[in-house]
Design a protein around this motif. Structure first.
Motif, mmCIF file in Angstrom:
data_model
loop_
_atom_site.group_PDB
_atom_site.id
_atom_site.type_symbol
_atom_site.label_atom_id
_atom_site.label_comp_id
_atom_site.label_asym_id
_atom_site.label_seq_id
_atom_site.Cartn_x
_atom_site.Cartn_y
_atom_site.Cartn_z
ATOM 1 N N HIS A 3 0.811 -1.222 0.000
ATOM 2 C CA HIS A 3 0.000 0.000 0.000
ATOM 3 C C HIS A 3 0.842 1.269 0.000
ATOM 4 N N ASN A 4 2.157 1.126 -0.083
ATOM 5 C CA ASN A 4 3.046 2.290 -0.074
ATOM 6 C C ASN A 4 2.857 3.177 1.158
ATOM 7 N N LEU A 5 2.717 2.555 2.297
ATOM 8 C CA LEU A 5 2.511 3.311 3.530
ATOM 9 C C LEU A 5 3.820 3.760 4.173
ATOM 10 N N ARG A 6 4.942 3.198 3.732
ATOM 11 C CA ARG A 6 6.237 3.572 4.312
ATOM 12 C C ARG A 6 6.514 5.070 4.176
ATOM 13 N N MET A 7 6.008 5.696 3.133
ATOM 14 C CA MET A 7 6.269 7.121 2.950
ATOM 15 C C MET A 7 5.523 7.964 3.995
ATOM 16 N N LEU A 8 4.530 7.375 4.668
ATOM 17 C CA LEU A 8 3.788 8.080 5.703
ATOM 18 C C LEU A 8 4.352 7.832 7.106
ATOM 19 N N GLU A 9 5.341 6.976 7.187
ATOM 20 C CA GLU A 9 5.939 6.637 8.479
ATOM 21 C C GLU A 9 6.664 7.859 9.061
ATOM 22 N N LEU A 10 6.497 8.084 10.365
ATOM 23 C CA LEU A 10 7.147 9.217 11.018
ATOM 24 C C LEU A 10 8.650 8.995 11.115
ATOM 25 N N SER A 11 9.377 10.071 10.922
ATOM 26 C CA SER A 11 10.831 10.013 11.081
ATOM 27 C C SER A 11 11.158 10.056 12.574
ATOM 28 N N GLU A 12 12.412 9.819 12.902
ATOM 29 C CA GLU A 12 12.858 9.879 14.291
ATOM 30 C C GLU A 12 12.621 11.281 14.879
ATOM 31 N N ALA A 13 12.911 12.312 14.090
ATOM 32 C CA ALA A 13 12.704 13.695 14.549
ATOM 33 C C ALA A 13 11.220 13.981 14.783
ATOM 34 N N GLU A 14 10.359 13.451 13.915
ATOM 35 C CA GLU A 14 8.918 13.651 14.092
ATOM 36 C C GLU A 14 8.413 12.941 15.347
ATOM 37 N N TRP A 15 8.963 11.749 15.625
ATOM 38 C CA TRP A 15 8.604 11.040 16.864
ATOM 39 C C TRP A 15 9.061 11.829 18.080
ATOM 40 N N ASP A 16 10.249 12.427 18.001
ATOM 41 C CA ASP A 16 10.757 13.245 19.100
ATOM 42 C C ASP A 16 9.829 14.438 19.360
ATOM 43 N N SER A 17 9.405 15.094 18.281
ATOM 44 C CA SER A 17 8.485 16.236 18.424
ATOM 45 C C SER A 17 7.158 15.792 19.025
ATOM 46 N N ALA A 18 6.656 14.664 18.573
ATOM 47 C CA ALA A 18 5.391 14.141 19.105
ATOM 48 C C ALA A 18 5.521 13.826 20.591
ATOM 49 N N SER A 19 6.656 13.272 20.986
ATOM 50 C CA SER A 19 6.888 12.966 22.398
ATOM 51 C C SER A 19 6.948 14.241 23.235
ATOM 52 N N GLU A 20 7.638 15.263 22.732
ATOM 53 C CA GLU A 20 7.723 16.546 23.433
ATOM 54 C C GLU A 20 6.333 17.136 23.620
ATOM 55 N N LEU A 21 5.565 17.109 22.559
ATOM 56 C CA LEU A 21 4.224 17.684 22.593
ATOM 57 C C LEU A 21 3.312 16.915 23.548
ATOM 58 N N CYS A 22 3.392 15.597 23.533
ATOM 59 C CA CYS A 22 2.568 14.785 24.433
ATOM 60 C C CYS A 22 2.849 15.113 25.894
ATOM 61 N N GLU A 23 4.111 15.272 26.224
ATOM 62 C CA GLU A 23 4.492 15.578 27.604
ATOM 63 C C GLU A 23 3.899 16.916 28.044
ATOM 64 N N ILE A 24 3.962 17.908 27.185
ATOM 65 C CA ILE A 24 3.471 19.248 27.525
ATOM 66 C C ILE A 24 1.942 19.287 27.536
ATOM 67 N N LEU A 25 1.315 18.570 26.616
ATOM 68 C CA LEU A 25 -0.141 18.594 26.520
ATOM 69 C C LEU A 25 -0.821 17.835 27.660
ATOM 70 N N LYS A 26 -0.051 17.118 28.443
ATOM 71 C CA LYS A 26 -0.606 16.380 29.582
ATOM 72 C C LYS A 26 -1.350 17.316 30.527
ATOM 73 N N VAL A 27 -0.905 18.564 30.656
ATOM 74 C CA VAL A 27 -1.570 19.514 31.547
ATOM 75 C C VAL A 27 -3.016 19.758 31.098
ATOM 76 N N PHE A 28 -3.269 19.737 29.789
ATOM 77 C CA PHE A 28 -4.630 19.918 29.288
ATOM 78 C C PHE A 28 -5.478 18.678 29.566
ATOM 79 N N LYS A 29 -4.878 17.509 29.425
ATOM 80 C CA LYS A 29 -5.586 16.267 29.744
ATOM 81 C C LYS A 29 -5.975 16.254 31.213
ATOM 82 N N ASP A 30 -5.030 16.617 32.074
ATOM 83 C CA ASP A 30 -5.303 16.634 33.506
ATOM 84 C C ASP A 30 -6.416 17.624 33.847
ATOM 85 N N ALA A 31 -6.379 18.807 33.249
ATOM 86 C CA ALA A 31 -7.423 19.813 33.510
ATOM 87 C C ALA A 31 -8.778 19.322 33.012
ATOM 88 N N THR A 32 -8.794 18.728 31.826
ATOM 89 C CA THR A 32 -10.046 18.212 31.272
ATOM 90 C C THR A 32 -10.621 17.120 32.159
#
Length: 121
Positions: A3-32
């Motif tokens: 299905h040519n899905l490999r081109m949609l796979e996140l790079s290492e840098a994109e995973w790092d950004s997603a991890s950073e964002l998840c950690e920071i966004l936890k405050v919104f989850k907790d408030a909600t």
């Protein structure tokens, strides 16, 4: 079948950004979660917004975070500030804070609010 899905796979840098964002966004989850499950009242809104603002402010200038994450935090903080300023136009928030047995005016004094605003409250 391929299905040519490999081109949609996140790079290492994109995973790092997603991890950073998840950690920071936890405050919104907790408030909600808090405002959805607990028995919140108006006197908890201002401290919750202050806490979220503190988290966003501390991470907004963190040079170790990806630039796109810092930009997202900056936009989030601007949005939070816009909604926070709306509490100034409603006396109900001030009344709830001042009448709350735990807060009264001490919350505003200990968090560094200006004397003019405390007097208005």
């Amino acid at each position: 079948r391929e299905h040519n899905l490999r081109m949609l796979e996140l790079s290492e840098a994109e995973w790092d950004s997603a991890s950073e964002l998840c950690e920071i966004l936890k405050v919104f989850k907790d408030a909600t979660t808090f405002f959805s499950c607990a028995t919140p009242n108006l006197a908890t809104v201002i401290p919750a917004i202050d806490h979220i603002d503190e988290i966003l402010t501390s991470h907004e200038s963190d040079k170790s975070l990806n630039g796109s994450v810092r930009a997202a935090l900056s936009l989030g903080k601007k949005t939070l500030d816009r909604y926070y300023s709306l509490t100034d136009s409603s006396e109900v928030y001030r009344i709830a804070m001042v009448l709350h047995p735990r807060h009264k005016l001490s919350y505003f004094q200990t968090t560094g609010w200006t004397a003019d605003w405390i007097q208005t409250a």
